[in-house]
Write an enzyme that holds these catalytic residues in place. Sequence first.
Site, short mmCIF file in Angstrom:
data_model
loop_
_atom_site.label_atom_id
_atom_site.label_comp_id
_atom_site.label_asym_id
_atom_site.label_seq_id
_atom_site.Cartn_x
_atom_site.Cartn_y
_atom_site.Cartn_z
N HIS A 176 34.95 6.97 48.49
CA HIS A 176 35.90 7.57 47.56
C HIS A 176 35.87 9.10 47.61
CE1 HIS A 176 38.92 7.16 44.62
NE2 HIS A 176 38.46 6.09 44.01
N ARG A 177 34.89 9.67 48.26
CA ARG A 177 34.90 11.14 48.42
C ARG A 177 36.00 11.58 49.38
NH1 ARG A 177 28.75 11.83 50.30
NH2 ARG A 177 29.54 10.20 51.70
#
Length: 480
Positions: free
Chosen positions: A453-454
């Site tokens: 998700h980064r």
Amino acid sequence: MPQIFNLPDVGEGLTEAEILAWKVAPGETVTVNQVLVEIETAKSVVELPSPYAGTVLDLLVGEGSTVAVGTPIIAVGSPGESAGPAPASGVPGVPGEGGEPAADRPLVGSGPKADPVRRRRRVAPPQAPEPEPARPAGWSEKLSRVPLGSGIGGGIGTAAQGIAGRAARLAGDSGVWRRPGRGDGAPAPESVPRRPALAKPPVRKAARDLGVDLADVPATGAAGQITKQDLLAHVARLGEPGDRRRPAVPEERIERIPVKGVRKATAQNMVRSAFSAPHASVFVEVDATRTMEFVQRLKAAPDYEGVKVTPLLVLAKAVLWAAARNPMVNATWTDEEILVKRFVNLGIAAATPRGLMVPNVKDAQDLSLRELAVALDDLSRTARAGRTQPADMQGGTLTVTNIGALGLDTGTPIINPGEVAIVAFGSIKQKPWVVDGAVVPRWVTTLGGSFDHRVVDGDLAARFTADVARILEEPALLLE
């Protein structure tokens, strides 16, 4: 002078390896590049060739041993020559027993160097014995202070002396009150019955299943009743380190498996990925009927004669197609920047007898469908045979795991370190499906995916997964 062959770094940055099997024996004549030994690293099984020609003088490490890079493993020299004592340290640059630095001997590869500094063992200074604490006054001493008198006072004094004597017998020398038969280290006499524990039948059954004696469980319920929470809290305390009440498990009921090789590397990589990359997962059901029909047509095509064709081939091509439309899923996160790759080294997670391995197809985006089919077949056969080379597992950019081969519908796989996405391909089964308002049997599968998700936001993960699903629903889109 004998030539000492040290365990080399086989080009993958590893620090140790296990000696699986020697291919030569002492006294045997060897030539340059002849295979000496088969070793297992954290990534693969590798055969080491000889850098020397001569006679094998000694095998310095036995089969099954795990040694560090730079450790002497074999001595080669002239017939009748002595191998000499093995160095005390298996690390280059540290003097051996004979005083000759290992750096003066031939070395193939290098590894991390141990700290050669030898430190003296610290000895704690003697401590003066602590003074024995003053013993508190016992009951017998306190009661003996009751003043003696005449009449009623004298009767009280006599009674006090009697009580003091009984207290002294029960308390002993320490002045601490003890119940009869419960002294230090002495078991309670069998003649003293244990009070039955109060507990409801479900709690008693749970205690029997857990092997817990309810008489040892502290009760907090009404009228001294043991509750389920009391039992669970007691079991939790038994599991704490250092608790001597924890029942010992017989050694013959436990199998101890050393953590090494592929299992050790897999554990380290999975922990590093799971606790560094915030995983986000998506799932979608797909009508893969046309994929199944497409696979059957490819199997019958003359160009694919002798080539293994499976639905995984179509999925792999779909992932490559979707990655070209959503390039951020083919990237690497660093603390300073995001590295978006303009090539795809497509990894295929494979369950092998040696554990989980993820070899990858280099520059898969440039391969035709037939070339990709051949590459996937070669990759899987090599992995199952345990012959995958370290270079084949390096540099992966995007991974597919075929959990459908194990009969599973979907899952939440852990991202391979250095990547930001992994696709899980579930089993393909016939299910009822609505087509043009009618319920008909169709071949249906479930796609799952985990994303870092980064790098990959939810909308990007959804678009990428939907693109993969579009190809499975209509493989003809690959011709665009």
